[in-house]
Motif scaffolding. Structure first.
Motif, PDB file in Angstrom:
ATOM      1  N   ARG A  44     -19.651 -17.211   0.028  1.00  0.00           N
ATOM      2  CA  ARG A  44     -19.875 -18.358  -0.845  1.00  0.00           C
ATOM      3  C   ARG A  44     -21.263 -18.266  -1.427  1.00  0.00           C
ATOM      4  O   ARG A  44     -22.233 -18.048  -0.724  1.00  0.00           O
ATOM      5  CB  ARG A  44     -19.738 -19.662  -0.046  1.00  0.00           C
ATOM      6  N   ARG A  45     -21.373 -18.418  -2.749  1.00  0.00           N
ATOM      7  CA  ARG A  45     -22.675 -18.435  -3.406  1.00  0.00           C
ATOM      8  C   ARG A  45     -22.775 -19.675  -4.256  1.00  0.00           C
ATOM      9  O   ARG A  45     -21.789 -20.196  -4.763  1.00  0.00           O
ATOM     10  CB  ARG A  45     -22.838 -17.234  -4.313  1.00  0.00           C
ATOM     11  N   PHE A  46     -23.996 -20.122  -4.443  1.00  0.00           N
ATOM     12  CA  PHE A  46     -24.226 -21.256  -5.318  1.00  0.00           C
ATOM     13  C   PHE A  46     -25.117 -20.793  -6.458  1.00  0.00           C
ATOM     14  O   PHE A  46     -26.228 -20.326  -6.249  1.00  0.00           O
ATOM     15  CB  PHE A  46     -24.909 -22.396  -4.542  1.00  0.00           C
ATOM     16  N   TYR A  47     -24.606 -20.931  -7.682  1.00  0.00           N
ATOM     17  CA  TYR A  47     -25.348 -20.526  -8.868  1.00  0.00           C
ATOM     18  C   TYR A  47     -25.531 -21.716  -9.781  1.00  0.00           C
ATOM     19  O   TYR A  47     -24.698 -22.616  -9.832  1.00  0.00           O
ATOM     20  CB  TYR A  47     -24.584 -19.445  -9.652  1.00  0.00           C
ATOM     21  N   THR A  48     -26.609 -21.694 -10.516  1.00  0.00           N
ATOM     22  CA  THR A  48     -26.795 -22.682 -11.567  1.00  0.00           C
ATOM     23  C   THR A  48     -26.166 -22.091 -12.816  1.00  0.00           C
ATOM     24  O   THR A  48     -26.759 -21.276 -13.507  1.00  0.00           O
ATOM     25  CB  THR A  48     -28.294 -22.959 -11.807  1.00  0.00           C
ATOM     26  N   THR A  49     -24.923 -22.466 -13.095  1.00  0.00           N
ATOM     27  CA  THR A  49     -24.194 -21.860 -14.198  1.00  0.00           C
ATOM     28  C   THR A  49     -23.181 -22.851 -14.752  1.00  0.00           C
ATOM     29  O   THR A  49     -22.769 -23.781 -14.077  1.00  0.00           O
ATOM     30  CB  THR A  49     -23.452 -20.577 -13.737  1.00  0.00           C
ATOM     31  N   THR A  50     -22.796 -22.651 -16.004  1.00  0.00           N
ATOM     32  CA  THR A  50     -21.746 -23.468 -16.597  1.00  0.00           C
ATOM     33  C   THR A  50     -20.438 -23.173 -15.875  1.00  0.00           C
ATOM     34  O   THR A  50     -20.143 -22.041 -15.543  1.00  0.00           O
ATOM     35  CB  THR A  50     -21.586 -23.139 -18.091  1.00  0.00           C
ATOM     36  N   THR A  51     -19.642 -24.201 -15.634  1.00  0.00           N
ATOM     37  CA  THR A  51     -18.405 -23.998 -14.899  1.00  0.00           C
ATOM     38  C   THR A  51     -17.264 -24.754 -15.548  1.00  0.00           C
ATOM     39  O   THR A  51     -17.466 -25.795 -16.181  1.00  0.00           O
ATOM     40  CB  THR A  51     -18.556 -24.442 -13.433  1.00  0.00           C
ATOM     41  N   THR A  52     -16.053 -24.227 -15.408  1.00  0.00           N
ATOM     42  CA  THR A  52     -14.862 -24.912 -15.891  1.00  0.00           C
ATOM     43  C   THR A  52     -14.223 -25.731 -14.776  1.00  0.00           C
ATOM     44  O   THR A  52     -13.181 -26.347 -14.974  1.00  0.00           O
ATOM     45  CB  THR A  52     -13.824 -23.892 -16.417  1.00  0.00           C
ATOM     46  N   VAL A 172     -15.748 -19.388  -4.836  1.00  0.00           N
ATOM     47  CA  VAL A 172     -16.554 -19.316  -6.055  1.00  0.00           C
ATOM     48  C   VAL A 172     -15.646 -19.565  -7.256  1.00  0.00           C
ATOM     49  O   VAL A 172     -14.426 -19.504  -7.151  1.00  0.00           O
ATOM     50  CB  VAL A 172     -17.253 -17.940  -6.237  1.00  0.00           C
ATOM     51  N   SER A 173     -16.253 -19.841  -8.392  1.00  0.00           N
ATOM     52  CA  SER A 173     -15.505 -19.969  -9.644  1.00  0.00           C
ATOM     53  C   SER A 173     -15.553 -18.652 -10.397  1.00  0.00           C
ATOM     54  O   SER A 173     -16.364 -17.764 -10.093  1.00  0.00           O
ATOM     55  CB  SER A 173     -16.108 -21.083 -10.508  1.00  0.00           C
ATOM     56  N   ALA A 174     -14.703 -18.520 -11.408  1.00  0.00           N
ATOM     57  CA  ALA A 174     -14.715 -17.315 -12.238  1.00  0.00           C
ATOM     58  C   ALA A 174     -16.057 -17.163 -12.934  1.00  0.00           C
ATOM     59  O   ALA A 174     -16.573 -16.050 -13.088  1.00  0.00           O
ATOM     60  CB  ALA A 174     -13.583 -17.379 -13.270  1.00  0.00           C
ATOM     61  N   GLU A 175     -16.643 -18.295 -13.336  1.00  0.00           N
ATOM     62  CA  GLU A 175     -17.937 -18.254 -14.020  1.00  0.00           C
ATOM     63  C   GLU A 175     -19.028 -17.721 -13.109  1.00  0.00           C
ATOM     64  O   GLU A 175     -19.954 -17.027 -13.553  1.00  0.00           O
ATOM     65  CB  GLU A 175     -18.306 -19.647 -14.533  1.00  0.00           C
ATOM     66  N   GLU A 176     -18.923 -18.022 -11.818  1.00  0.00           N
ATOM     67  CA  GLU A 176     -19.920 -17.511 -10.873  1.00  0.00           C
ATOM     68  C   GLU A 176     -19.804 -16.000 -10.713  1.00  0.00           C
ATOM     69  O   GLU A 176     -20.815 -15.303 -10.549  1.00  0.00           O
ATOM     70  CB  GLU A 176     -19.768 -18.216  -9.526  1.00  0.00           C
ATOM     71  N   LEU A 177     -18.578 -15.486 -10.763  1.00  0.00           N
ATOM     72  CA  LEU A 177     -18.409 -14.033 -10.709  1.00  0.00           C
ATOM     73  C   LEU A 177     -19.028 -13.371 -11.934  1.00  0.00           C
ATOM     74  O   LEU A 177     -19.642 -12.304 -11.841  1.00  0.00           O
ATOM     75  CB  LEU A 177     -16.928 -13.670 -10.618  1.00  0.00           C
ATOM     76  N   VAL A 178     -18.877 -13.997 -13.097  1.00  0.00           N
ATOM     77  CA  VAL A 178     -19.497 -13.476 -14.315  1.00  0.00           C
ATOM     78  C   VAL A 178     -21.017 -13.490 -14.163  1.00  0.00           C
ATOM     79  O   VAL A 178     -21.697 -12.531 -14.549  1.00  0.00           O
ATOM     80  CB  VAL A 178     -19.076 -14.305 -15.546  1.00  0.00           C
ATOM     81  N   SER A 179     -21.552 -14.551 -13.581  1.00  0.00           N
ATOM     82  CA  SER A 179     -23.001 -14.634 -13.360  1.00  0.00           C
ATOM     83  C   SER A 179     -23.480 -13.536 -12.422  1.00  0.00           C
ATOM     84  O   SER A 179     -24.554 -12.976 -12.611  1.00  0.00           O
ATOM     85  CB  SER A 179     -23.367 -16.007 -12.770  1.00  0.00           C
ATOM     86  N   GLU A 180     -22.669 -13.215 -11.418  1.00  0.00           N
ATOM     87  CA  GLU A 180     -23.027 -12.124 -10.515  1.00  0.00           C
ATOM     88  C   GLU A 180     -23.123 -10.810 -11.277  1.00  0.00           C
ATOM     89  O   GLU A 180     -24.035 -10.005 -11.059  1.00  0.00           O
ATOM     90  CB  GLU A 180     -21.987 -12.004  -9.399  1.00  0.00           C
ATOM     91  N   ASN A 181     -22.160 -10.575 -12.166  1.00  0.00           N
ATOM     92  CA  ASN A 181     -22.188  -9.343 -12.962  1.00  0.00           C
ATOM     93  C   ASN A 181     -23.432  -9.272 -13.827  1.00  0.00           C
ATOM     94  O   ASN A 181     -24.029  -8.209 -14.013  1.00  0.00           O
ATOM     95  CB  ASN A 181     -20.940  -9.256 -13.841  1.00  0.00           C
ATOM     96  N   LYS A 182     -23.837 -10.410 -14.374  1.00  0.00           N
ATOM     97  CA  LYS A 182     -25.039 -10.440 -15.217  1.00  0.00           C
ATOM     98  C   LYS A 182     -26.302 -10.186 -14.408  1.00  0.00           C
ATOM     99  O   LYS A 182     -27.280  -9.643 -14.922  1.00  0.00           O
ATOM    100  CB  LYS A 182     -25.146 -11.792 -15.921  1.00  0.00           C
ATOM    101  N   SER A 183     -26.269 -10.589 -13.132  1.00  0.00           N
ATOM    102  CA  SER A 183     -27.470 -10.475 -12.308  1.00  0.00           C
ATOM    103  C   SER A 183     -27.602  -9.117 -11.635  1.00  0.00           C
ATOM    104  O   SER A 183     -28.617  -8.823 -11.009  1.00  0.00           O
ATOM    105  CB  SER A 183     -27.490 -11.570 -11.238  1.00  0.00           C
ATOM    106  N   THR A 184     -26.568  -8.276 -11.737  1.00  0.00           N
ATOM    107  CA  THR A 184     -26.630  -6.954 -11.128  1.00  0.00           C
ATOM    108  C   THR A 184     -26.950  -5.908 -12.176  1.00  0.00           C
ATOM    109  O   THR A 184     -26.584  -6.040 -13.341  1.00  0.00           O
ATOM    110  CB  THR A 184     -25.294  -6.591 -10.445  1.00  0.00           C
ATOM    111  N   ASN A 185     -27.599  -4.859 -11.757  1.00  0.00           N
ATOM    112  CA  ASN A 185     -27.951  -3.768 -12.666  1.00  0.00           C
ATOM    113  C   ASN A 185     -26.971  -2.614 -12.488  1.00  0.00           C
ATOM    114  O   ASN A 185     -26.822  -2.079 -11.398  1.00  0.00           O
ATOM    115  CB  ASN A 185     -29.381  -3.274 -12.380  1.00  0.00           C
TER     116      ASN A 185
END
Length: 316
Positions: A44-52, A172-185
């Motif tokens: 479980r992760r908590f991100y500050t991100t837009t969510t549906t 997690v939400s789908a948006e959080e997975l997208v945020s993870e992808n953005k935060s990884t190199n």
């Protein structure tokens, strides 16, 4: 390349990269909870991100979470629907990826994401069929029930039954997975198959969810969606009668204003880079408990879409 990746190239989609099911990194502003064994992980992760995610829907399904695996409870209709949904997905992927119908593990080598997995009614079966599966849900109690059921079913089944599949549940939400992808190199989590079954009618923004799906999909990846059509017939039969007369779902489970027609959903899918390659209606007999595929989409429908264009730049 794996056999599955070669098939993806053969049908003219795009070469798929070998990507790990998910990445675990810890940042000081994130709280990460991990429970793992040889067969599953839950994070479980908590991100500050837009969510549906709609908080009212989370509250609604929190109250229902313990009933997911009760075949005579509020999820009764979903249990009846499951064989038809699973067979539809298998048939579509068998044609697309040239998978023999008699293969015991037809999804072996496929990275699969089940969005809005609930307690794993679809996630578990596709994992048993060999998929490398991640099931995500915004309701924490759903994930807890999913993990508990998976532990119970895994302990009661033979070790050989699990094969080479891997099952991961995440709150997690789908948006959080997208945020993870953005935060990884470099390495990104991409999936060759995404399922989103009985979900779009419960989110706050369908277009945003579909954009997240396209961002999480491998080039040429498949997306399966099933939902209730927005018609007068569905309003009275799939919602009112199902919830208040036949008690196939708890009253208030569905909101008519959140339903979407196939034509509207096709347009939103196109904007997200998807082409719908197959669509079928789903009909239900509440007396016999039988679901079947139909040419009529006036009640429920299920579709298969393929990512044919790059996802919108704002979600890559």
């Amino acid at each position: 390349l794996t056999l599955t990746e070669k098939r993806m190239v053969k049908i003219g989609r795009a070469q798929c990269r070998s990507i790990s099911p998910f990445l675990l990194t810890h940042h000081h502003h994130h709280h990460v909870y991990v429970l793992s064994s040889s067969s599953y992980d839950i994070t479980r992760r908590f991100y500050t991100t837009t969510t549906t995610v709609d908080p009212k829907e989370v509250e609604k399904f929190t109250k229902l979470s313990k009933t997911w695996w009760d075949r005579e409870g509020p999820m009764k209709a979903l249990h009846h629907m499951n064989p038809v949904r699973l067979q539809y997905i298998r048939d579509q992927l068998s044609v697309k990826l040239e998978i023999p119908q008699n293969r015991l593990k037809p999804y072996e080598g496929l990275r699969m994401l089940d969005i809005g997995c609930g307690a794993g009614l679809v996630t578990e079966p596709i994992a048993r069929m060999g998929g490398d599966v991640v099931g995500i849900d915004a309701t924490p109690s759903n994930i807890h029930v999913a993990v508990a059921h998976h532990m119970s079913s895994s302990s009661s089944s033979s070790s050989s039954d699990s094969g080479k599949s891997r099952l991961v549940y995440r709150n997690v939400s789908a948006e959080e997975l997208v945020s993870e992808n953005k935060s990884t190199n470099g390495v990104k989590n991409k999936y060759e198959v995404i399922t989103c079954l009985e979900v779009v009618e419960h989110v706050s923004d369908i277009s945003s969810l579909l954009s997240s799906c396209s961002s999480l999909s491998s080039p040429g990846g498949s997306l399966f969606i099933s939902t209730i059509n927005k018609t007068i017939a569905s309003k009275w039969f799939a919602l009112f009668a199902a919830e208040n007369i036949f008690h196939l779902a708890s009253p208030g489970t569905h909101d008519y204003e959140k339903l979407v027609t196939p034509s509207d959903l096709k347009q939103q899918l196109s904007s997200a880079g998807y082409d719908v390659v197959h669509l079928s209606g789903l009909l239900y007999n509440p007396i016999t408990g039988r679901w079947w595929l139909s040419s009529s989409t006036h009640m429920n429908y299920i579709l298969h879409a393929v990512l044919c264009r790059p996802p919108p730049s704002n979600v890559v």
